[in-house]
Scaffold this motif. Structure first.
Motif, PDB file in Angstrom:
ATOM      1  N   LEU A  22       4.560  19.006  -9.442  1.00  0.00           N
ATOM      2  CA  LEU A  22       4.381  19.276 -10.865  1.00  0.00           C
ATOM      3  C   LEU A  22       3.744  20.635 -11.105  1.00  0.00           C
ATOM      4  O   LEU A  22       4.112  21.347 -12.047  1.00  0.00           O
ATOM      5  N   ARG A  23       2.798  21.018 -10.233  1.00  0.00           N
ATOM      6  CA  ARG A  23       2.171  22.334 -10.394  1.00  0.00           C
ATOM      7  C   ARG A  23       3.170  23.452 -10.154  1.00  0.00           C
ATOM      8  O   ARG A  23       3.181  24.464 -10.863  1.00  0.00           O
ATOM      9  N   ARG A  24       4.021  23.289  -9.150  1.00  0.00           N
ATOM     10  CA  ARG A  24       5.040  24.324  -8.887  1.00  0.00           C
ATOM     11  C   ARG A  24       6.026  24.425 -10.057  1.00  0.00           C
ATOM     12  O   ARG A  24       6.429  25.535 -10.441  1.00  0.00           O
ATOM     13  N   GLN A  25       6.402  23.292 -10.630  1.00  0.00           N
ATOM     14  CA  GLN A  25       7.328  23.331 -11.776  1.00  0.00           C
ATOM     15  C   GLN A  25       6.681  24.017 -12.975  1.00  0.00           C
ATOM     16  O   GLN A  25       7.325  24.822 -13.671  1.00  0.00           O
ATOM     17  N   ALA A  26       5.388  23.742 -13.248  1.00  0.00           N
ATOM     18  CA  ALA A  26       4.704  24.380 -14.369  1.00  0.00           C
ATOM     19  C   ALA A  26       4.556  25.883 -14.140  1.00  0.00           C
ATOM     20  O   ALA A  26       4.709  26.693 -15.069  1.00  0.00           O
ATOM     21  N   ALA A  27       4.272  26.288 -12.903  1.00  0.00           N
ATOM     22  CA  ALA A  27       4.165  27.724 -12.615  1.00  0.00           C
ATOM     23  C   ALA A  27       5.504  28.421 -12.788  1.00  0.00           C
ATOM     24  O   ALA A  27       5.570  29.556 -13.284  1.00  0.00           O
ATOM     25  N   PHE A  58       0.836  -1.189   0.000  1.00  0.00           N
ATOM     26  CA  PHE A  58       0.000   0.000   0.000  1.00  0.00           C
ATOM     27  C   PHE A  58       0.881   1.254   0.000  1.00  0.00           C
ATOM     28  O   PHE A  58       1.954   1.267   0.610  1.00  0.00           O
ATOM     29  N   HIS A  59       0.434   2.286  -0.756  1.00  0.00           N
ATOM     30  CA  HIS A  59       1.139   3.564  -0.790  1.00  0.00           C
ATOM     31  C   HIS A  59       0.786   4.373   0.459  1.00  0.00           C
ATOM     32  O   HIS A  59      -0.319   4.262   1.009  1.00  0.00           O
ATOM     33  N   GLN A  60       1.733   5.218   0.833  1.00  0.00           N
ATOM     34  CA  GLN A  60       1.510   6.070   1.990  1.00  0.00           C
ATOM     35  C   GLN A  60       0.485   7.155   1.661  1.00  0.00           C
ATOM     36  O   GLN A  60       0.366   7.593   0.502  1.00  0.00           O
ATOM     37  N   LYS A  61      -0.237   7.587   2.624  1.00  0.00           N
ATOM     38  CA  LYS A  61      -1.257   8.599   2.424  1.00  0.00           C
ATOM     39  C   LYS A  61      -0.612   9.941   2.074  1.00  0.00           C
ATOM     40  O   LYS A  61       0.329  10.374   2.726  1.00  0.00           O
ATOM     41  N   GLY A  62      -1.110  10.569   0.992  1.00  0.00           N
ATOM     42  CA  GLY A  62      -0.613  11.871   0.565  1.00  0.00           C
ATOM     43  C   GLY A  62       0.580  11.807  -0.381  1.00  0.00           C
ATOM     44  O   GLY A  62       1.152  12.844  -0.727  1.00  0.00           O
ATOM     45  N   LYS A  63       0.980  10.613  -0.838  1.00  0.00           N
ATOM     46  CA  LYS A  63       2.151  10.491  -1.714  1.00  0.00           C
ATOM     47  C   LYS A  63       1.875  11.139  -3.068  1.00  0.00           C
ATOM     48  O   LYS A  63       2.669  11.961  -3.562  1.00  0.00           O
ATOM     49  N   PHE A  64       0.766  10.790  -3.700  1.00  0.00           N
ATOM     50  CA  PHE A  64       0.471  11.321  -5.029  1.00  0.00           C
ATOM     51  C   PHE A  64       0.037  12.782  -4.954  1.00  0.00           C
ATOM     52  O   PHE A  64       0.209  13.528  -5.922  1.00  0.00           O
ATOM     53  N   ILE A  65      -0.488  13.229  -3.844  1.00  0.00           N
ATOM     54  CA  ILE A  65      -0.815  14.649  -3.695  1.00  0.00           C
ATOM     55  C   ILE A  65       0.454  15.483  -3.693  1.00  0.00           C
ATOM     56  O   ILE A  65       0.518  16.566  -4.302  1.00  0.00           O
ATOM     57  N   GLN A  66       1.503  15.001  -3.042  1.00  0.00           N
ATOM     58  CA  GLN A  66       2.785  15.718  -3.034  1.00  0.00           C
ATOM     59  C   GLN A  66       3.393  15.764  -4.439  1.00  0.00           C
ATOM     60  O   GLN A  66       3.950  16.794  -4.850  1.00  0.00           O
TER      61      GLN A  66
END
Length: 592
Positions: A247-252, A234-242
């Motif tokens: 990615l959003r910060r890099q695009a900005a 199982f993946h840790q909670k909040g992994k894909f949100i981070q």
């Protein structure tokens, strides 16, 4: 010599074959006395054959009648042929063999079950083809029939039985052929049981003894290890949100960099700074020497270079390039004609007119042309028309004036006929411009401080189109750039226009209340008057030749103009023709 039978005897006896010739040897020594017993023997053999055929037909009819129950009625045994007489010889043996073959064919037809169970009227059908083999009760119709309802060959039936893998298969009855030699072959190779392959899987010991065995990928039976199921991770909670936030910060960040670069281009920071004019550093080793140096820098001694090494790019072979015609030969001007003096020109004209006059006189003598009327003028009036001029001088003078007017009208009509029309003149001009451009394309670049006066823009535009030139006029608030390309003659005339003929300091009120249209009308710096309606002072305005030269082919398809508010737009307009460097060159040019 064998004896002859009378015609029609075979039809009376019911036979359809001629008497066979004996291969046993010469006829019996009896000769003529044994003729009557042999005829009786033939009659008896024919009767036996007819009886056998009748029994065979009766057996076939009974078999068809009982075909619906699936069991064929046994055919009565055919009566054996009578024994041949002792004095028959080889012919009697042949007749006995024919009788046995007929009986065997009748028995085979009686045992074979027909395909249809409906009774049919008795009919004579000679056995020309072997009958189909009996169908098995356990198999379908597709096992016993071919594509058109024809029985399959016994060899194919045996193959189909082996493919089905049935342990208890009924033996296939071999067909009864019409010859004794074919019936001697009791069995076929296809009907014999074949050798079975051992398809059992190898054991674990045998697999481990093989040199190609890999215990890491083998199954549980070979390697001794069972296959264990993978456990859930199982993946840790909040992994894909981070990851999404990263990615959003890099695009900005990339968007901010693009906005900064775009604003810098609009302001012109990338043009006015010194980085645009910096010369790149000289490399340690030029690219054309990398194959000879073999290092990051040039060697101190020439002996250290890879010139005579085995892997050197310099070899004993000589490369002869393909010879090409020099491009300057097509641009060479045509040789000019020798200039003649006035006396020489008059002499050539006199000789040419004399030759034409002699040719006309010869045509008149031959009657090809009518003689021309006398050319009467006021100077030779009395000499040509002496008596008539004395009698009525007024009428003669009016006649002379009328002839003079007619000759003048004919001369002017000839000139008008030889004069080219407007379309012909345009075609001739275009033809000359294409011929001029074929000798080479020339380019010239001009910098004009201001094109606010509409008449200046009109002269720049119209003269370029009339001389068949292509290019663009970049209208900018700081200065305007004119790039033209075409033939040598058109570029030379356009240079005279830009540098000598146009008065760049001249300005006047616009005509008709407007002097520009579209985007030019919206730009205030393209108007000849200011906001108060006063004329702008163009005393500083001048034109400077920035660059001129030749190019291989045209970079523009037509002539046009474009309004550019920023340097980036100007470079973009010139970048389509790969001439954006002219804008940088024009910014540093000093007005003459």
């Amino acid at each position: 010599m064998p004896e002859k039978r009378p015609p029609g005897r075979d039809d009376l006896r019911g036979g359809d074959a001629k008497r066979a010739r004996s291969n046993q040897g010469p006829p019996a020594a009896g000769g003529a006395p044994s003729k009557a017993p042999s005829q009786a023997t033939d009659i008896q053999q024919k009767i036996a054959e007819a009886r056998a055929k009748a029994e065979a037909a009766r057996a076939r009819i009974q078999g068809r009648a009982s075909g619906g129950n699936g069991v064929a009625s046994p055919a009565p045994a055919a009566s054996p042929p009578p024994p041949p007489p002792p004095g028959g010889g080889g012919r009697a043996n042949l007749e006995a063999i024919k009788a046995r073959v007929a009986a065997a064919s009748a028995a085979a037809n009686a045992t074979a079950r027909p395909r249809t169970a409906s009774p049919l009227p008795p009919q004579r059908s000679p056995p020309q083809h072997p009958p189909p083999p009996p169908r098995d009760a356990g198999d379908g119709d597709f096992r016993a029939r071919g594509g058109l309802g024809v029985g399959l060959h016994p060899a194919l039936l045996a193959d189909s039985q082996q493919q089905d893998g049935r342990a208890k298969a009924r033996p296939v009855a071999a067909p009864k052929l019409a010859t004794a030699a074919a019936n001697r072959r009791d069995g076929s190779p296809a009907s014999k049981p074949g050798r079975q392959l051992d398809l059992a899987a190898p054991g674990a010991d045998e697999l481990k003894g093989s040199p190609y065995f890999d215990p890491s990928i083998g199954g549980g039976g070979a390697s001794g290890r069972g296959r264990h199921p993978r456990q859930l991770v199982f993946h840790q909670k909040g992994k894909f949100i981070q990851q999404a936030n990263a990615l959003r910060r890099q695009a900005a960040l990339e968007a901010m960099k693009k906005r900064i670069a775009e604003s810098a281009r609009k302001v012109g920071l990338d043009e006015d700074n010194e980085k645009a004019f910096l010369v790149q550093n000289v490399p340690e080793v030029e690219w054309w020497d990398e194959g000879l140096v073999g290092g990051p820098a040039y060697p101190e001694a020439p002996q250290d270079a890879r010139i005579e090494a085995d892997d050197s790019i310099i070899t004993v072979y000589v490369q002869h390039p393909v010879l090409m015609a020099p491009p300057q030969e097509k641009n060479a001007p045509a040789p000019k004609a020798m200039y003649l003096t006035k006396t020489e020109q008059a002499k050539l004209r006199r000789q040419r007119r004399m030759a034409d006059h002699k040719e006309q006189q010869a045509k008149i003598r031959l009657g090809l042309e009518p003689p021309p009327p006398p050319k009467v003028k006021k100077s030779n009036l009395m000499r040509v028309l002496g008596e008539q001029a004395v009698k009525d001088p007024t009428a003669v003078e009016a006649r002379v004036n009328r002839e003079i007017a007619e000759r003048r009208a004919a001369h002017e009509a000839g000139n008008e006929a030889r004069k080219l029309s407007r379309e012909q003149r345009a075609e001739k001009t275009a033809r000359n411009q294409d011929r001029d451009a074929a000798r080479g394309i020339h380019v010239s670049v001009y910098r004009v401080e201001s094109l606010a006066f509409a008449r200046h823009r009109y002269l720049v535009d119209v003269n370029a189109k009339e001389h068949g030139l292509t290019g663009v006029t970049i209208l900018h608030p700081r200065f305007s750039l004119v790039v033209v390309e075409g033939g040598a003659h058109g570029i030379r005339q356009y240079r005279k226009l830009m540098l000598n003929r146009i008065r760049w300091t001249e300005n006047a009120q616009p005509r008709g209340g407007g002097e520009a249209g579209g985007r030019e009308a919206e730009a205030a710096w393209l108007r000849g008057v200011d906001e108060g309606g006063e004329l702008k002072d163009l005393g500083f305005n001048r034109c400077t030749l920035v660059w001129e030269g030749e190019e291989r082919e045209r970079a523009f398809r037509r002539w046009g103009s474009r309004v550019c508010e920023t340097d980036a737009e100007a470079k973009e307009a010139l970048g389509r023709a790969r001439m954006e460097n002219f804008w940088t060159l024009a910014k540093t040019a000093v007005a003459a």
